[in-house]
Motif scaffolding. Structure first.
Motif, PDB file in Angstrom:
ATOM      1  N   TYR A 148      40.407  21.712   1.821  1.00 31.41           N
ATOM      2  CA  TYR A 148      41.185  21.036   2.859  1.00 31.41           C
ATOM      3  C   TYR A 148      40.731  19.590   3.022  1.00 31.41           C
ATOM      4  N   LEU A 149      39.419  19.391   2.964  1.00 32.09           N
ATOM      5  CA  LEU A 149      38.903  18.027   3.073  1.00 32.09           C
ATOM      6  C   LEU A 149      39.440  17.146   1.951  1.00 32.09           C
ATOM      7  N   ALA A 150      39.488  17.707   0.746  1.00 30.47           N
ATOM      8  CA  ALA A 150      40.014  16.949  -0.396  1.00 30.47           C
ATOM      9  C   ALA A 150      41.479  16.602  -0.168  1.00 30.47           C
ATOM     10  N   LEU A 151      42.240  17.582   0.346  1.00 23.53           N
ATOM     11  CA  LEU A 151      43.664  17.340   0.614  1.00 23.53           C
ATOM     12  C   LEU A 151      43.834  16.271   1.694  1.00 23.53           C
ATOM     13  N   LYS A 194      41.731  13.852   2.454  1.00 18.04           N
ATOM     14  CA  LYS A 194      41.381  12.551   1.893  1.00 18.04           C
ATOM     15  C   LYS A 194      42.557  12.007   1.081  1.00 18.04           C
ATOM     16  N   ASN A 195      43.126  12.894   0.291  1.00 15.81           N
ATOM     17  CA  ASN A 195      44.289  12.559  -0.523  1.00 15.81           C
ATOM     18  C   ASN A 195      45.429  12.006   0.343  1.00 15.81           C
ATOM     19  N   SER A 196      45.659  12.697   1.486  1.00 17.19           N
ATOM     20  CA  SER A 196      46.753  12.285   2.375  1.00 17.19           C
ATOM     21  C   SER A 196      46.481  10.913   2.961  1.00 17.19           C
ATOM     22  N   ILE A 197      45.208  10.676   3.338  1.00 16.47           N
ATOM     23  CA  ILE A 197      44.877   9.375   3.930  1.00 16.47           C
ATOM     24  C   ILE A 197      45.140   8.272   2.915  1.00 16.47           C
ATOM     25  N   ILE A 246      50.015  18.834  10.966  1.00 15.08           N
ATOM     26  CA  ILE A 246      49.359  19.763  10.048  1.00 15.08           C
ATOM     27  C   ILE A 246      50.351  20.421   9.093  1.00 15.08           C
ATOM     28  N   PHE A 247      51.501  20.864   9.618  1.00 13.34           N
ATOM     29  CA  PHE A 247      52.346  21.750   8.817  1.00 13.34           C
ATOM     30  C   PHE A 247      53.716  21.226   8.400  1.00 13.34           C
ATOM     31  N   LEU A 248      54.378  20.452   9.249  1.00 10.17           N
ATOM     32  CA  LEU A 248      55.832  20.272   9.088  1.00 10.17           C
ATOM     33  C   LEU A 248      56.288  19.864   7.691  1.00 10.17           C
ATOM     34  N   THR A 249      55.767  18.749   7.168  1.00 11.71           N
ATOM     35  CA  THR A 249      56.270  18.310   5.854  1.00 11.71           C
ATOM     36  C   THR A 249      56.014  19.355   4.785  1.00 11.71           C
ATOM     37  N   ASN A 250      54.879  20.036   4.879  1.00  9.30           N
ATOM     38  CA  ASN A 250      54.560  21.052   3.877  1.00  9.30           C
ATOM     39  C   ASN A 250      55.589  22.154   3.868  1.00  9.30           C
ATOM     40  N   VAL A 270      48.749  16.114   4.953  1.00 13.00           N
ATOM     41  CA  VAL A 270      48.464  15.957   6.375  1.00 13.00           C
ATOM     42  C   VAL A 270      49.214  14.711   6.849  1.00 13.00           C
ATOM     43  N   ASP A 271      49.954  14.871   7.926  1.00 13.60           N
ATOM     44  CA  ASP A 271      50.716  13.744   8.461  1.00 13.60           C
ATOM     45  C   ASP A 271      49.902  13.109   9.578  1.00 13.60           C
ATOM     46  N   LEU A 272      49.186  12.050   9.233  1.00 10.60           N
ATOM     47  CA  LEU A 272      48.234  11.486  10.198  1.00 10.60           C
ATOM     48  C   LEU A 272      48.909  10.935  11.443  1.00 10.60           C
ATOM     49  N   GLY A 273      50.123  10.398  11.268  1.00  9.54           N
ATOM     50  CA  GLY A 273      50.844   9.859  12.417  1.00  9.54           C
ATOM     51  C   GLY A 273      51.012  10.892  13.517  1.00  9.54           C
ATOM     52  N   GLY A 274      51.141  12.140  13.123  1.00  8.72           N
ATOM     53  CA  GLY A 274      51.304  13.220  14.086  1.00  8.72           C
ATOM     54  C   GLY A 274      50.149  13.299  15.068  1.00  8.72           C
ATOM     55  N   PHE A 275      48.931  13.057  14.573  1.00  6.66           N
ATOM     56  CA  PHE A 275      47.770  13.099  15.473  1.00  6.66           C
ATOM     57  C   PHE A 275      47.832  11.970  16.502  1.00  6.66           C
TER      58      PHE A 275
END
Lengths: 269, 273
Positions: free
Chosen positions: B18-21, B23-26, B89-93, B125-130
């Motif tokens: 999850y951490l790798a994913l 980082k990838n998203s960022i 966390i989930f929507l786009t996925n 991970v959609d960071l904007g969501g946070f």
């Protein structure tokens, strides 16, 4: 000349028929927030004295407003045309229109019309059932002429919606990702167009400003014509402003296209 | 001890993935900075619009079904918080799923030595969501202040537990929507259905009557997701059973979504060559 565009409508109908279930689901799920809104207004009116009004709306005319909105929306809304047009530009699908004697704007307009036909066919049953369930609130215009004005304002609203979306999609010539812009526009259409509530329950000052923007003419105005809330001078003024915006966005769509094509480098093929 | 160590190594492994994913998203998001900021603006605008909607209604009435203006603001903020957390966390996925199936890219996911449902659920991970969820919490806090409420520690803990349950209901529901409709509905269709369905979560449950209320309370618990945590903070819960009901329904939906996922996976035939 006209014949080839009839062909396009035919092809459009066939193409969108593939997504009829999509349309049906759209229509069905669209009814959920609508029903919820009606419940909300019933709760608002329940706290008031019998027969009182909100900005001139009784409970019956308020519910009636939303029912007519559903019908007008099914007739005039743009569903996915803006996404498709921007994708056409991004993926280089418009190359063929630069070579063939088919005008892209007219081509898209034909597809939009075809899409509305299929949408109406798919949405007819759920919308009809919904209106039937609430039939005690459904009003029929008193004056026969209202139907004429209503038809006119509906056609103009459909054209306005289409030209606005088309102009918006032209942004794809300059920007890679236009969905944010589409959603920002959508937000304004939602609140100022009358999707959420009748525009004329907003404060008078704000309403006066809104009346000069294109948004109310995309949905609210035809509905108010049907409900005969726009009459006399107000009706003429509304039709005039609506007509102006249709022409304006038609011009903008043409202009954006010619500017965009000049900048366009055919990607893909 | 054997199963225990298996669980911890499993957790550690999936945590690392999850951490790798993440980082990838960022990295991906930062590649399109202006787009990232624009999306936050879009979401903020829609949130403001929802608040504006009720402000206009409250300019014509004192209360709706027993809810005052600031109580409803707290409710809308709560609904937005849950929805944005879910988006992050989930929507786009989940909505990408129909696209993965249509294009046959799911093959690739199935071949990886990771639980496929984990992968398709947490890929991006959609960071904007946070950011937007944070904004929603600020609105909740402001509404509390206006109402003169200072929630106790227990209330705050309970509030977040219930909100997380709400996120899981969102997840399970949208997954069911995505897998059951992937033959005909394009991903935009799923998003459309989703926004319409969750639109009603921000409305006071007491305004509803009849079948509509029963369906959206017990079967598709839209009217519980935000209402129960909001009522907990407002100390308006009729009984503790309401919280239990929300948690039980969350479990049922999670089980149901796993079932749907397995059935549809069994029916999956690759689309590419």
């Amino acid at each position: 000349m006209v014949k080839k565009y009839w062909y396009i409508i035919g092809i459009g109908v066939q193409n969108t028929l593939v997504y009829r279930v999509n349309f049906l689901l759209r229509a069905l799920f669209g009814l959920i927030p609508l029903t919820a809104t009606i419940f909300l207004w019933k709760a608002v009116f329940a706290e008031k004295a019998e027969g009182s009004t909100v900005a001139g709306y009784t409970l019956a005319s308020m519910v009636s407003y939303y029912l007519v909105v559903t019908v007008v929306d099914a007739l005039t809304a743009v569903t996915e045309d803006d996404w498709q047009i921007s994708a056409d530009i991004k993926d280089g699908n418009i190359n063929q229109f630069l070579l063939k004697p088919v005008d892209y704007l007219r081509y898209r307009l034909c597809l939009f019309v075809a899409g509305r036909f299929v949408y109406l066919a798919a949405a007819a049953v759920p919308v009809a059932v919904f209106v039937l369930v609430q039939r005690e609130y459904f009003v029929i215009p008193v004056h026969a002429m209202t139907w004429v004005w209503f038809a006119g304002s509906i056609i103009m609203a459909a054209l306005l919606n289409f030209f606005i979306s088309y102009s918006m999609a032209m942004l794809a010539f300059w920007v890679v990702e236009i969905s944010t812009f589409i959603f920002i526009l959508f937000a304004f259409e939602y609140i100022a167009g009358g999707h959420l509530f009748p525009v004329d329950i907003m404060p008078a000052g704000l309403l006066e400003v809104l009346n000069w923007t294109p948004f109310p003419y995309q949905l609210f105005f035809p509905v108010s014509v049907y409900l005969e809330r726009s009459q006399g001078l107000g009706l003429w003024r509304g039709l005039g402003i609506q007509f102006f915006w249709v022409i304006f966005f038609f011009g903008l769509a043409r202009l954006a296209w010619s500017r965009g094509v000049r900048k366009y480098t055919a990607v893909g093929g | 001890m054997q199963p225990f160590t298996a669980i911890t190594t499993g957790l550690r492994r999936y945590g690392a993935i999850y951490l790798a994913l993440l980082k990838n998203s960022i990295v991906r998001e930062m590649g399109f900075k202006s787009n990232f900021l624009l999306w936050i603006v879009v979401e903020a605008l829609w949130f403001a619009l929802q608040l504006g909607y009720f402000v206009v209604i409250y300019s014509h009435t004192e209360s709706i079904a027993g809810w005052s203006k600031w109580e409803v603001v707290l409710l809308i903020g709560t609904a937005q918080f849950i929805q944005q957390l879910f988006t992050a966390i989930f929507l786009t996925n989940v909505t990408d799923l129909s696209e993965l199936i249509r294009t046959g890219k799911l093959d690739f996911m199935l071949l990886l030595p990771v639980n496929t449902r984990f992968l398709i659920s947490f890929r991006k991970v959609d960071l904007g969501g946070f950011v937007n969820a944070g904004m929603a919490l600020c609105v909740v806090g402001y509404a509390c202040n206006q109402l003169g409420i200072t929630p106790t520690f227990q209330h705050i803990t309970g509030y977040f537990v219930l909100c997380i349950a709400g996120v899981f209901i969102h997840y399970a529901l949208v997954l069911v929507l995505a897998v059951s409709a992937f033959w005909t509905v394009r991903s935009q269709g799923v998003v459309w259905c989703y926004y319409n369905l969750f639109n009603i979560a921000r409305m006071p449950q007491t305004a509803f009557r009849g079948t509509f209320k029963i369906i959206f309370t017990l079967a598709v618990p839209m009217l519980l997701i935000a209402n129960v945590p909001a009522k907990l903070i407002l100390t308006r819960l009729d009984s503790i059973l309401e919280m239990g009901l929300l948690l039980v329904i969350t479990m049922i939906w999670l089980i149901l979504s796993e079932f749907c996922w397995r059935v549809s996976l069994r029916r999956y035939t690759s689309a590419s060559s």
